[in-house]
Design a protein around this motif. Sequence first.
Motif, PDB file in Angstrom:
ATOM      1  N   ILE A  63       0.835  -1.201   0.000  1.00 58.76           N
ATOM      2  CA  ILE A  63       0.000   0.000   0.000  1.00 58.76           C
ATOM      3  C   ILE A  63       0.873   1.256   0.000  1.00 58.76           C
ATOM      4  CG2 ILE A  63      -1.609   1.372   1.396  1.00 58.76           C
ATOM      5  CD1 ILE A  63      -2.901  -1.247   2.271  1.00 58.76           C
ATOM      6  N   GLU A  64       1.899   1.245   0.830  1.00 61.22           N
ATOM      7  CA  GLU A  64       2.820   2.386   0.897  1.00 61.22           C
ATOM      8  C   GLU A  64       3.463   2.654  -0.461  1.00 61.22           C
ATOM      9  OE1 GLU A  64       6.933   3.675   3.271  1.00 61.22           O
ATOM     10  OE2 GLU A  64       5.718   1.983   3.969  1.00 61.22           O
ATOM     11  N   LEU A  65       3.875   1.600  -1.144  1.00 66.73           N
ATOM     12  CA  LEU A  65       4.537   1.769  -2.441  1.00 66.73           C
ATOM     13  C   LEU A  65       3.571   2.273  -3.506  1.00 66.73           C
ATOM     14  CD1 LEU A  65       6.833  -1.398  -2.488  1.00 66.73           C
ATOM     15  CD2 LEU A  65       7.542   0.985  -2.229  1.00 66.73           C
ATOM     16  N   PHE A  66       2.323   1.826  -3.477  1.00 63.51           N
ATOM     17  CA  PHE A  66       1.345   2.338  -4.438  1.00 63.51           C
ATOM     18  C   PHE A  66       1.115   3.832  -4.248  1.00 63.51           C
ATOM     19  CE2 PHE A  66      -0.417  -2.136  -4.876  1.00 63.51           C
ATOM     20  CZ  PHE A  66      -0.114  -2.246  -6.230  1.00 63.51           C
ATOM     21  N   LEU A  67       1.010   4.263  -2.989  1.00 63.97           N
ATOM     22  CA  LEU A  67       0.808   5.683  -2.706  1.00 63.97           C
ATOM     23  C   LEU A  67       2.016   6.503  -3.170  1.00 63.97           C
ATOM     24  CD1 LEU A  67      -0.748   5.412   0.878  1.00 63.97           C
ATOM     25  CD2 LEU A  67      -1.945   5.982  -1.242  1.00 63.97           C
ATOM     26  N   LYS A  68       3.201   5.976  -2.937  1.00 66.16           N
ATOM     27  CA  LYS A  68       4.411   6.695  -3.359  1.00 66.16           C
ATOM     28  C   LYS A  68       4.537   6.709  -4.884  1.00 66.16           C
ATOM     29  CE  LYS A  68       7.089   6.056   0.874  1.00 66.16           C
ATOM     30  NZ  LYS A  68       8.282   5.463   1.501  1.00 66.16           N
ATOM     31  N   ALA A  69       4.095   5.626  -5.520  1.00 61.55           N
ATOM     32  CA  ALA A  69       4.128   5.603  -6.981  1.00 61.55           C
ATOM     33  C   ALA A  69       3.223   6.684  -7.559  1.00 61.55           C
ATOM     34  CB  ALA A  69       3.707   4.222  -7.493  1.00 61.55           C
ATOM     35  N   LYS A  70       2.050   6.879  -6.935  1.00 56.04           N
ATOM     36  CA  LYS A  70       1.152   7.936  -7.412  1.00 56.04           C
ATOM     37  C   LYS A  70       1.753   9.308  -7.172  1.00 56.04           C
ATOM     38  CE  LYS A  70      -2.394   9.756  -9.279  1.00 56.04           C
ATOM     39  NZ  LYS A  70      -2.416   9.795 -10.771  1.00 56.04           N
ATOM     40  N   LEU A  71       2.399   9.490  -6.026  1.00 50.75           N
ATOM     41  CA  LEU A  71       3.114  10.751  -5.784  1.00 50.75           C
ATOM     42  C   LEU A  71       4.198  10.955  -6.834  1.00 50.75           C
ATOM     43  CD1 LEU A  71       3.666  11.027  -1.903  1.00 50.75           C
ATOM     44  CD2 LEU A  71       2.336  12.562  -3.355  1.00 50.75           C
ATOM     45  N   MET A  72       4.901   9.889  -7.142  1.00 50.18           N
ATOM     46  CA  MET A  72       5.958   9.942  -8.157  1.00 50.18           C
ATOM     47  C   MET A  72       5.375  10.343  -9.509  1.00 50.18           C
ATOM     48  SD  MET A  72       9.238   9.295  -8.654  1.00 50.18           S
ATOM     49  CE  MET A  72      10.038   9.654 -10.220  1.00 50.18           C
ATOM     50  N   ARG A  73       4.181   9.862  -9.769  1.00 50.07           N
ATOM     51  CA  ARG A  73       3.514  10.191 -11.031  1.00 50.07           C
ATOM     52  C   ARG A  73       3.247  11.690 -11.131  1.00 50.07           C
ATOM     53  NH1 ARG A  73       2.620   8.040 -16.111  1.00 50.07           N
ATOM     54  NH2 ARG A  73       0.880   9.187 -17.008  1.00 50.07           N
ATOM     55  N   HIS A  75       4.973  14.234  -9.185  1.00 52.34           N
ATOM     56  CA  HIS A  75       6.309  14.854  -9.236  1.00 52.34           C
ATOM     57  C   HIS A  75       7.220  14.127  -8.262  1.00 52.34           C
ATOM     58  CE1 HIS A  75       9.581  17.833  -9.069  1.00 52.34           C
ATOM     59  NE2 HIS A  75       9.116  18.211 -10.263  1.00 52.34           N
ATOM     60  N   TRP A  76       8.427  13.833  -8.698  1.00 50.49           N
ATOM     61  CA  TRP A  76       9.337  13.020  -7.891  1.00 50.49           C
ATOM     62  C   TRP A  76       9.641  13.640  -6.531  1.00 50.49           C
ATOM     63  CZ3 TRP A  76      13.964  15.022  -6.255  1.00 50.49           C
ATOM     64  CH2 TRP A  76      14.441  16.168  -6.908  1.00 50.49           C
ATOM     65  N   SER A  77       9.674  14.955  -6.428  1.00 48.54           N
ATOM     66  CA  SER A  77      10.058  15.594  -5.165  1.00 48.54           C
ATOM     67  C   SER A  77       9.016  15.407  -4.074  1.00 48.54           C
ATOM     68  CB  SER A  77      10.311  17.094  -5.380  1.00 48.54           C
ATOM     69  OG  SER A  77       9.118  17.763  -5.750  1.00 48.54           O
ATOM     70  N   LEU A  78       7.756  15.082  -4.458  1.00 53.17           N
ATOM     71  CA  LEU A  78       6.704  14.904  -3.459  1.00 53.17           C
ATOM     72  C   LEU A  78       6.941  13.683  -2.579  1.00 53.17           C
ATOM     73  CD1 LEU A  78       3.496  15.717  -5.560  1.00 53.17           C
ATOM     74  CD2 LEU A  78       4.720  17.198  -3.953  1.00 53.17           C
ATOM     75  N   ILE A  79       7.770  12.745  -3.035  1.00 53.20           N
ATOM     76  CA  ILE A  79       8.051  11.549  -2.241  1.00 53.20           C
ATOM     77  C   ILE A  79       9.024  11.849  -1.107  1.00 53.20           C
ATOM     78  CG2 ILE A  79       9.002   9.199  -2.335  1.00 53.20           C
ATOM     79  CD1 ILE A  79       8.098   8.946  -5.120  1.00 53.20           C
ATOM     80  N   LEU A  80       9.796  12.903  -1.255  1.00 58.23           N
ATOM     81  CA  LEU A  80      10.820  13.225  -0.258  1.00 58.23           C
ATOM     82  C   LEU A  80      10.198  13.743   1.034  1.00 58.23           C
ATOM     83  CD1 LEU A  80      13.426  15.041  -2.526  1.00 58.23           C
ATOM     84  CD2 LEU A  80      13.475  12.676  -1.743  1.00 58.23           C
ATOM     85  N   GLU A  81      10.839  13.413   2.144  1.00 60.23           N
ATOM     86  CA  GLU A  81      10.365  13.894   3.434  1.00 60.23           C
ATOM     87  C   GLU A  81      10.441  15.414   3.506  1.00 60.23           C
ATOM     88  OE1 GLU A  81      12.758  13.227   7.069  1.00 60.23           O
ATOM     89  OE2 GLU A  81      11.002  12.152   7.823  1.00 60.23           O
TER      90      GLU A  81
END
Length: 376
Positions: A63-73, A75-81
């Motif tokens: 679940i965590e990876l799916f949410l991060k993949a959508k964030l990545m979709r 913009h990549w910087s949204l995944i960063l803390e």
Amino acid sequence: MIDGDPWAGSAMAPKSEDNAPAFLTEKALFHALTKSAFEFLNKAIDEFETSSKFSTIHFATAIELFLKAKLMREHWSLILEKPDQADRAAFFRGNAKTVSPAIAVERLHKIAQISIPKEFKDTFETISKHRNKMVHFAHAGEHEPANLTGQTKIAEEQCAGWLAIKTLLTQWSGFKKYRTDIVRISAKMEGHRTFLERVFESKAEELGIHRAAGLNIGKCPSCGFDAVKLGKQHGALVEADCAVCRYVGTEVHVKCSNDACGADIVFNSYGGHPVYCETCDEQLDKDDLRYQLDTGPGYHKDTMIDYIHINCASCISYHSVVEHEKVYVCLECFDTSDKYGVCGYCGDGQLGGVDEFSSFTGCEFCDGASARYADD
């Protein structure tokens, strides 16, 4: 939410001195995150009967990876803390700290304006808390594979979790190419049905009492059993509650807009409304739904006096709520409530209510007066 393909025409990753890619492209990393999420899901289902601990941990990770993949979709910087300290090279080489699932959901909401229904967020939080318990504390059922209570809970959580993820993946842009993976996981989740059959059998008396009261039973979109207790129909709306798993939703009954057809169209809040009538192929759009469900002073009525637009905080949809037979329903996620509140700052309504101090704190759609005092 960003429409279209944000990577169309994007440049390839920078090259190192030996002319090999120095790190993954954004598109490649998105694919890697998504495929990894499906791999964790596969592992979680395979381990369900032999290891409650690792099944739960791997399911939560997926679940965590799916949410991060959508964030990545988006913009990549949204995944960063800390996006304000983004270092592109370090990130694509894997040398950066990323966000928690809760923060990922918050950023999808506040930055990318991507709605995740409250039921889904609650399900993700439940699975995340269970995962933390498994990691940090001894779990009573871990060494007892036949423990029905422990396994039932996990099966319920994973059925609800997969329903939520599957629904989002079919709605989100960028995930259409993973349809085969979705079908494969759905088939593997049938194993949970085999386990939950014991739960279904134990609910026979409860479901019988419900039928004897003159109420209907429906098929659950989560566990697949004919175990959804349908309440009394209120206008076009029927509350739905599964006796086997954690599914709770709304069933909606509308008529085909083709006068020559007039067939009943029934759908649930998880799947959303169909785009056409299966009887005559007449299209069913949101204007049709609004006209049929809005029995209050809506935009198609003659009067606009004192009309308040109502937003939905569950799916973060703007002006999507209408009054239906003294119940308020969102035309996007079909969440319902018998009340709404009016924000003291922006003046819009919000399904379910607003904070007591909304003039200062705002609502889900504005920052309130407190924004004036925020640091620049």
